[in-house]
Design a protein around this motif. Structure first.
Motif, PDB file in Angstrom:
ATOM      1  N   GLN A  50      41.087  71.557   0.070  1.00  0.00           N
ATOM      2  CA  GLN A  50      41.951  70.741   0.930  1.00  0.00           C
ATOM      3  C   GLN A  50      41.879  71.134   2.397  1.00  0.00           C
ATOM      4  OE1 GLN A  50      45.880  70.049  -1.286  1.00  0.00           O
ATOM      5  NE2 GLN A  50      44.861  71.592  -2.512  1.00  0.00           N
ATOM      6  N   PHE A  51      40.904  71.976   2.724  1.00  0.00           N
ATOM      7  CA  PHE A  51      40.704  72.327   4.136  1.00  0.00           C
ATOM      8  C   PHE A  51      39.504  71.549   4.665  1.00  0.00           C
ATOM      9  CE2 PHE A  51      42.643  76.521   2.749  1.00  0.00           C
ATOM     10  CZ  PHE A  51      43.867  76.248   3.339  1.00  0.00           C
ATOM     11  N   PHE A  52      39.723  70.822   5.764  1.00  0.00           N
ATOM     12  CA  PHE A  52      38.648  69.982   6.305  1.00  0.00           C
ATOM     13  C   PHE A  52      38.280  70.359   7.734  1.00  0.00           C
ATOM     14  CE2 PHE A  52      40.853  67.635   3.019  1.00  0.00           C
ATOM     15  CZ  PHE A  52      39.796  67.228   2.222  1.00  0.00           C
ATOM     16  N   PHE A  53      38.951  71.382   8.279  1.00  0.00           N
ATOM     17  CA  PHE A  53      38.725  71.762   9.682  1.00  0.00           C
ATOM     18  C   PHE A  53      38.313  73.231   9.762  1.00  0.00           C
ATOM     19  CE2 PHE A  53      41.661  68.233   9.553  1.00  0.00           C
ATOM     20  CZ  PHE A  53      41.132  67.373  10.510  1.00  0.00           C
ATOM     21  N   PRO A  54      37.617  73.598  10.860  1.00  0.00           N
ATOM     22  CA  PRO A  54      37.120  74.980  10.941  1.00  0.00           C
ATOM     23  C   PRO A  54      38.184  76.036  11.216  1.00  0.00           C
ATOM     24  CG  PRO A  54      36.337  73.680  12.804  1.00  0.00           C
ATOM     25  CD  PRO A  54      37.047  72.736  11.913  1.00  0.00           C
TER      26      PRO A  54
ATOM     27  N   GLU B 148      43.847  72.577  11.392  1.00  0.00           N
ATOM     28  CA  GLU B 148      44.433  72.082  10.138  1.00  0.00           C
ATOM     29  C   GLU B 148      45.897  71.678  10.352  1.00  0.00           C
ATOM     30  OE1 GLU B 148      43.390  71.468   7.077  1.00  0.00           O
ATOM     31  OE2 GLU B 148      41.356  72.244   7.258  1.00  0.00           O
TER      32      GLU B 148
ATOM     33  N   LYS C 215      47.592  71.544  13.451  1.00  0.00           N
ATOM     34  CA  LYS C 215      47.665  70.674  14.638  1.00  0.00           C
ATOM     35  C   LYS C 215      48.938  70.856  15.467  1.00  0.00           C
ATOM     36  CE  LYS C 215      44.899  66.952  12.681  1.00  0.00           C
ATOM     37  NZ  LYS C 215      44.800  67.407  11.298  1.00  0.00           N
TER      38      LYS C 215
ATOM     39  N   TYR D  92      39.358  79.195   5.106  1.00  0.00           N
ATOM     40  CA  TYR D  92      38.701  79.659   3.878  1.00  0.00           C
ATOM     41  C   TYR D  92      38.708  81.181   3.737  1.00  0.00           C
ATOM     42  CZ  TYR D  92      36.862  74.928   3.789  1.00  0.00           C
ATOM     43  OH  TYR D  92      36.737  73.572   3.780  1.00  0.00           O
TER      44      TYR D  92
ATOM     45  N   ALA E 104      50.924  72.526   7.388  1.00  0.00           N
ATOM     46  CA  ALA E 104      50.320  71.235   7.746  1.00  0.00           C
ATOM     47  C   ALA E 104      51.167  70.087   7.199  1.00  0.00           C
ATOM     48  CB  ALA E 104      48.899  71.151   7.203  1.00  0.00           C
TER      49      ALA E 104
ATOM     50  N   TYR F  98      41.615  64.017  -1.770  1.00  0.00           N
ATOM     51  CA  TYR F  98      42.487  64.865  -0.949  1.00  0.00           C
ATOM     52  C   TYR F  98      42.390  64.465   0.529  1.00  0.00           C
ATOM     53  CZ  TYR F  98      42.657  67.924  -5.071  1.00  0.00           C
ATOM     54  OH  TYR F  98      42.829  68.424  -6.337  1.00  0.00           O
TER      55      TYR F  98
ATOM     56  N   ARG G  13      45.427  62.869   2.964  1.00  0.00           N
ATOM     57  CA  ARG G  13      45.854  63.458   4.247  1.00  0.00           C
ATOM     58  C   ARG G  13      45.532  62.545   5.419  1.00  0.00           C
ATOM     59  NH1 ARG G  13      44.255  69.598   4.991  1.00  0.00           N
ATOM     60  NH2 ARG G  13      45.168  69.103   6.995  1.00  0.00           N
TER      61      ARG G  13
ATOM     62  N   ILE H 145      42.649  61.503   6.382  1.00  0.00           N
ATOM     63  CA  ILE H 145      41.409  61.837   7.085  1.00  0.00           C
ATOM     64  C   ILE H 145      40.372  60.766   6.773  1.00  0.00           C
ATOM     65  CG2 ILE H 145      39.512  63.527   7.214  1.00  0.00           C
ATOM     66  CD1 ILE H 145      41.677  65.667   6.572  1.00  0.00           C
TER      67      ILE H 145
ATOM     68  N   LYS I 249      33.298  66.748   7.705  1.00  0.00           N
ATOM     69  CA  LYS I 249      34.585  67.250   7.196  1.00  0.00           C
ATOM     70  C   LYS I 249      34.607  67.304   5.671  1.00  0.00           C
ATOM     71  CE  LYS I 249      37.438  65.830  11.066  1.00  0.00           C
ATOM     72  NZ  LYS I 249      38.236  64.740  11.596  1.00  0.00           N
TER      73      LYS I 249
ATOM     74  N   ARG J  10      32.463  70.148   4.060  1.00  0.00           N
ATOM     75  CA  ARG J  10      32.898  71.546   4.262  1.00  0.00           C
ATOM     76  C   ARG J  10      33.486  72.155   2.981  1.00  0.00           C
ATOM     77  NH1 ARG J  10      35.333  71.007   9.189  1.00  0.00           N
ATOM     78  NH2 ARG J  10      33.514  71.670  10.344  1.00  0.00           N
ATOM     79  N   PRO J  11      34.548  71.564   2.396  1.00  0.00           N
ATOM     80  CA  PRO J  11      35.094  72.186   1.163  1.00  0.00           C
ATOM     81  C   PRO J  11      34.103  72.181  -0.003  1.00  0.00           C
ATOM     82  CG  PRO J  11      36.191  70.091   1.636  1.00  0.00           C
ATOM     83  CD  PRO J  11      35.337  70.395   2.804  1.00  0.00           C
TER      84      PRO J  11
END
Lengths: 370, 195
Positions: A266-270, A275, A277, A296, A310, B120, B124, B126, B132, B135-136
């Motif tokens: 569920q993490f999409f940002f570095p 995440e 914001k 991560y 978040a 997911y 959210r 997105i 993006k 990445r996961p």
């Protein structure tokens, strides 16, 4: 006798024939690192009956069952995997058949969580290793599944865990990893709540805090149940694995903010800041120092904190959490309960789907799905 | 119905050949039937129909053969993955077949992983963004690879013993008959669309 001598954390673990030994420690303490000593890639030493195991790593003597069943299968069914293993060495197929019963030839992805864990244990035990090391075998299992797994754990095992309730009736001796050292403790410590709290282990009761509930925020009818949540209320959906808790939460997406089980997916940002914001929210949740870190790289408890932060920052009035305590040790659980208190004070509604008896005490309303 | 890897490959070759001999419509229909997945069957029938209408409307029906081939090859992959008794890959490839066996065992996991991650992201808010979303998935793949290495090491110790079992069973025979049938149909009954 199996003896593992570790450098970091430092200490010695001994397993006699005919006993099950518990290796306790909070997340990140080094339990998995010790179990992986048998891969002979670290400075740790492994001795079996006084001879150096790593001189000729023979996995018929000692083997390991990892934590996530899905990442250690070599075939779709136990039967198929046994056929593959048999090409390399002798196996006792009867052991695997006995452990899996009617599910011996059933696809891994169609098994219950308890039997997925049994799958990984069965395929290791079929090779008849003298000693077995199990890394968190009870993670994310409900009571029925825990029973299913306990039944097949053999003697001459080390079980690395931070869930102490599940270990009380199965282990003969325990070791604990604390402050970088391994030491043996009396088994009675498994019921010493102050000790468990101090060492960051699970198994102590969580105190429920009374809070004043506000107005009703949502009232949704789902296939399984009616969900009505008030301001500051913790609404819990409980029931066995596979009963439909997650499916119910999936139906709520769009109406409430849902945080699902595996945080890494569920993490999409570095970075943490991207995440969440909102720097103000980072302060509120005490994670400002993590702002530039990759989500991560955090511990499980920190990952959940970031996801909930978040969710909070999204301004949704109701936040739903799917099995939030699954990977939490005692320390992370205490921190989680504080976070719930914060959300209550901010008049958010909280829905928790769980089978974890440790957190049921924080619920204001409980709906049991069947 | 479990088939052996060798005969599944022969069947696949027949099917691929038939898409070159003619339009390959028989091959596509057979693979759709063998899929036995309701959602995929419906999706593919819709894709095949819309694609044909659009290409005829655009005056380029001869391109339809590529739609047929794409759908047939995707179906073949899913059919072979689900029907093949993975251990028979080792009968043909020996120890070198072990990574193939493991890869085939993991495709359902990565399929469900991708759909989970997409869900997911949607939940959210997105929008679709390859970077993006990947990445996961990449992080999870690395985690799985690490554990797989351990599982591979501790489970497959010892010396590999090659067992050649190439005799076809009933399922293999049925598959071969179906493959030959499709080749014959492709040779005898050609569609006018094919160039």
């Amino acid at each position: 006798m199996l003896v593992i001598t570790a450098k970091i954390p430092s200490g010695r673990i001994e397993v006699e024939e005919g006993e099950i030994v518990g290796l306790l420690g909070k997340n990140g303490s080094g339990k998995t690192t010790i179990l992986r000593s048998i891969l002979c890639e670290s400075d740790n030493t492994v001795e079996i009956d006084s001879s150096n195991f790593c001189a000729k790593a023979d996995y018929s003597k000692v083997s390991i069952v990892l934590q996530e069943p899905y990442s250690q299968i070599l075939g779709e069914t136990v039967k198929e995997e046994i056929k593959i293993i048999r090409r390399f060495h002798e196996v006792n197929e009867e052991i695997a058949k006995k452990i899996m019963g009617d599910y011996y030839d059933k696809n891994f992805f169609k098994l219950s969580d308890g039997f997925k864990r049994r799958f990984s244990i069965a395929t290791i035990l079929a090779s008849c290793p003298k000693y077995v090391l199990l890394d968190e075998p009870f993670a994310n299992l409900d009571q029925m599944a825990v029973k299913e797994v306990k039944e097949v754990i053999p003697k001459r095992s080390i079980i690395a865990e931070h869930r102490t309730k599940e270990l009380r009736d199965i282990v003969d001796r325990i070791y604990i990893i604390s402050d970088g050292e391994i030491r043996e403790e009396g088994k009675e410590k498994l019921t010493d709540f102050d000790f468990l709290k101090k060492e960051g282990l699970r198994g102590f009761p969580i105190q429920r805090e009374e809070s004043k509930l506000g107005e009703e925020i949502i009232n949704i009818n789902t296939e399984k149940t009616n969900i009505r949540v008030r301001e500051g209320e913790v609404f819990c959906l409980v029931g066995r694995n596979g009963v439909g808790k997650t499916t119910t939460l999936r139906k709520l997406v769009g109406k409430v903010y849902v945080v699902f089980q595996n945080p890494d997916l569920q993490f999409f940002f570095p970075t943490v800041l991207e995440e969440v914001k909102d720097r103000g929210v980072l302060d509120l949740f005490g994670i400002r120092d993590l702002a530039e870190r990759s989500p991560y790289t955090l511990s499980y408890g920190q990952k959940m904190r970031v996801l909930i932060a978040a969710a909070y920052a999204s301004k949704k009035r109701v936040i739903a959490l799917d099995e939030p305590s699954v990977g939490m040790d005692g320390e992370a659980l205490v921190s989680f309960v504080k976070m719930i208190k914060l959300l209550r004070e901010e008049k958010r509604g909280i829905i928790i789907a769980t089978h974890d008896e440790d957190i049921i005490s924080i619920c204001d309303k409980i709906i049991t799905l069947s | 119905m479990k088939t052996s890897f060798l005969y599944s490959m022969i069947f696949s070759i027949f099917i691929v050949l038939s898409t070159y001999i003619s339009l390959g419509i028989y091959a596509m229909i057979l693979t759709i039937v063998l899929l036995r997945r309701k959602t995929m069957i419906i999706t593919e029938v819709i894709i095949a129909t819309i694609s044909m209408i659009l290409l005829i409307y655009a005056g380029k029906p001869y391109l339809y053969v590529f739609t047929v081939r794409a759908l047939t090859y995707i179906n073949l992959y899913f059919i072979v993955s689900s029907m093949v008794d993975k251990s028979t890959i080792l009968d043909l490839l020996g120890e070198k077949g072990v990574p193939v066996v493991i890869a085939l065992s993991y495709y359902p996991y990565f399929y469900s992983l991708s759909t989970e991650v997409a869900f997911y992201a949607r939940s959210r808010g997105i929008r679709f963004n390859v970077l993006k979303l990947s990445r996961p998935i990449l992080v999870e793949m690395v985690k799985v690879a690490e554990n797989l290495y351990v599982a591979y090491t501790v489970k497959l110790f010892g010396k590999y013993s090659w067992q050649r079992k190439l005799k076809p069973n009933i399922s293999d025979s049925i598959l071969i008959v179906l493959g030959v049938l499709i080749i014959c149909l492709s040779l005898l009954l050609k569609f006018p669309l094919v160039g």
